[in-house]
Design a protein around this motif. Structure first.
Motif: not given
Length: 515
Positions: A45-49, A188-189, A228-231, A236-238
């Motif tokens: 799940l990238i977004s939202p929380g 996506l930004d 996520s295994p990538i940023s 803002g996920y690093d």
């Protein structure tokens, strides 16, 4: 990374070892459950929380909801003569939902309420086509589910979702816009993601990944958030920050050797038990599993430092790296006292300290032996021999063998190669061979540097030379430089032997006649 994992499987890349048995080809693609489990574990799940998702999407699509599926199909050729294939069918998600939740299954959706389109049809709508069936379905739909792959300016159709969000947001107002990324999720930004109801990443275009997307849409299970295994810059996920140690955890520190066990009652009465250990004994200390911000063990190679406080004097261990989320180090007891062992991570985390008391033996002169000495009987009290205890100086721990060269070795290689080259040049110059003296000097320097590069490249037999110390390495460089000199000298000898003899001037005819 792939080669590193392969080296863990195979000792060497010999052809006979890495080629699987031929009958194992029949097992490929048979066990679909394993692939389905992989797709389930990899969904993110990238977004939202998670808490916001329950408020935004409290329920799955209902029987009366109209759902529009828009998919980035991305046609491709397997070969020049092969037919055109689509990496993701435009109705793949629709067909999967019909199979899992249609009239023949749970009867949660009706076929007439489902419609599927691809990005080519979406591009026609965005380019100004009027009255299209897609536009009508978008206006009447309550759910819009978009499946994306990569986004590239060289493939204009891949920009369909970004254009839809920026150019025709009127078609999306008041609707649940769900996006599944079947490739990387970082195309996506932040502005694009803010217009979505939910954004998920599957990282794969397999049918099992499509099935997991369908089960996510109908809230059969909720994927892990933010792992996520990538940023993903848009949220803002690093990845580096996410996989660093979580500063809010309490990392336990325990003795691994010698292993001393206490009952729960003893630990409850005294959280820091007294442990008697002989001087000079080596302790093996390890941490519990160190977790990252995603709740997973930190990656292998994460640096960790232990803190040792012996009688109020604090020292830090050299950095050690984790394996399987656990870090280990050793410590040699050198004097009696109280030793507190803690842990320091970057950033600093909470620690549990283990207190070790090293007793001072009666008549202490040398470190206590490893085997326990039987206590004397009460009738024979121990006799203290020395009047003044002498604190023994423990032997320092043996230096770990070197496994690779460093900057000092490189400087030594340059100096030694240059010195041998200078000697070769001076010998050739003194013999009147100016041009060949330069070649001899350069050949010697090249030979010495090649010898160093061979050792630095960790080829066969080099580890023994490096472990033998710098004197062995210097001799190896001298031998390499001498070999380069010898080859240059051989070149000179061959050029003399193979060069044609010089022609002598013919005699002066007029002078001969006069004579």
């Amino acid at each position: 990374r792939i080669l590193t994992l392969k080296f863990k499987i195979y000792d060497s890349f010999a052809l006979g070892e890495v080629i699987p048995e031929e009958d194992r080809l029949n097992q490929i693609g048979v066990n679909q459950q394993i692939v389905l489990n992989i797709a389930r574990e990899g969904a993110t799940l990238i977004s939202p929380g998670l808490t916001d998702l329950d408020n935004i999407l409290p329920e799955a699509p209902g029987l009366s909801n109209r759902i529009v599926f828009i998919s980035d199909t991305n046609p491709y050729f397997q070969c020049s003569d092969c037919p055109v294939r689509e990496s993701l069918e435009k109705d793949a998600l629709q067909q999967t939902i019909t199979r899992l939740y249609g009239p023949e299954a749970g009867n949660q959706v009706q076929r007439r309420n489902l419609s599927a389109y691809d990005f080519f049809e979406l591009e026609e709508l965005l380019n100004g086509a009027l009255g299209t069936r897609l536009e009508n379905d978008l206006r009447n739909a309550g759910w819009i589910v978009v499946s994306i792959q990569d986004v590239s300016s060289t493939r204009p159709t891949s920009l369909g979702l970004r254009r839809l969000l920026s150019e025709r947001d009127d078609l999306l107002r008041g609707k649940n816009v769900i996006v599944f990324a079947f490739n990387a999720p970082y195309f996506l930004d932040a502005t694009d993601i803010s217009k979505l109801t939910a954004y998920y990443a599957l990282y794969s275009k397999t049918p099992q990944a499509v099935e997991i997307a369908a089960r996510i849409l109908f809230k059969e299970f909720i994927p892990t958030f933010g792992a996520s295994p990538i940023s993903v810059a848009g949220t803002g996920y690093d990845l580096i920050s996410a996989t660093s140690p979580d500063p809010n955890q309490v990392i336990p520190v325990r003795l691994n050797s010698p292993i001393i066990e206490f009952s729960e009652l003893e630990l409850e009465q005294n959280p820091n038990p007294v442990i008697e250990i002989n001087l000079g004994e080596q302790l093996v200390i390890e941490t519990g599993t160190i977790m990252d911000h995603n709740g997973n063990p930190v990656p292998d190679g994460t640096p960790v430092q232990f803190v040792f406080n012996l009688n109020g004097i604090e020292t830090l261990s050299p950095s050690v790296i984790t394996t399987g989320g656990v870090a280990r180090t050793t410590y040699v007891l050198t004097e009696p006292g109280t030793l507190n062992i803690g842990l320091q991570t970057e950033p600093r985390s909470g620690v549990i300290q283990l207190e070790i008391v090293v007793p001072t033996p009666e008549g202490f002169n040398t470190p206590a032996p490893a085997t326990p000495t039987p206590e004397p009987s009460p009738s024979e009290p121990p006799t203290i021999v020395p009047t003044e205890p002498v604190v023994a100086t423990p032997e320092p721990p043996a230096e770990e063998p070197r496994t690779q060269t460093d900057l000092v070795d490189w400087v030594i290689a340059c100096l030694v190669s240059g010195m041998v080259g200078l000697v070769a040049y001076r010998i050739g110059s003194s013999a009147g061979l100016t041009r060949w003296s330069i070649r001899w000097g350069l050949g010697s320097a090249i030979g010495g540097l090649l010898a160093y590069l061979y050792m630095a490249s960790d080829f066969s037999g080099t580890l023994e030379v490096i472990n033998s110390g710098r004197s062995a390495m210097i001799w190896a460089i001298v031998i390499g430089a001498s070999g380069g000199w010898a080859l240059s000298a051989t070149w000179y000898a061959l050029s003399i032997r193979l060069s044609p003899p010089r022609k002598t001037d013919p005699p002066n005819i007029s002078t001969s006649k006069r004579e």
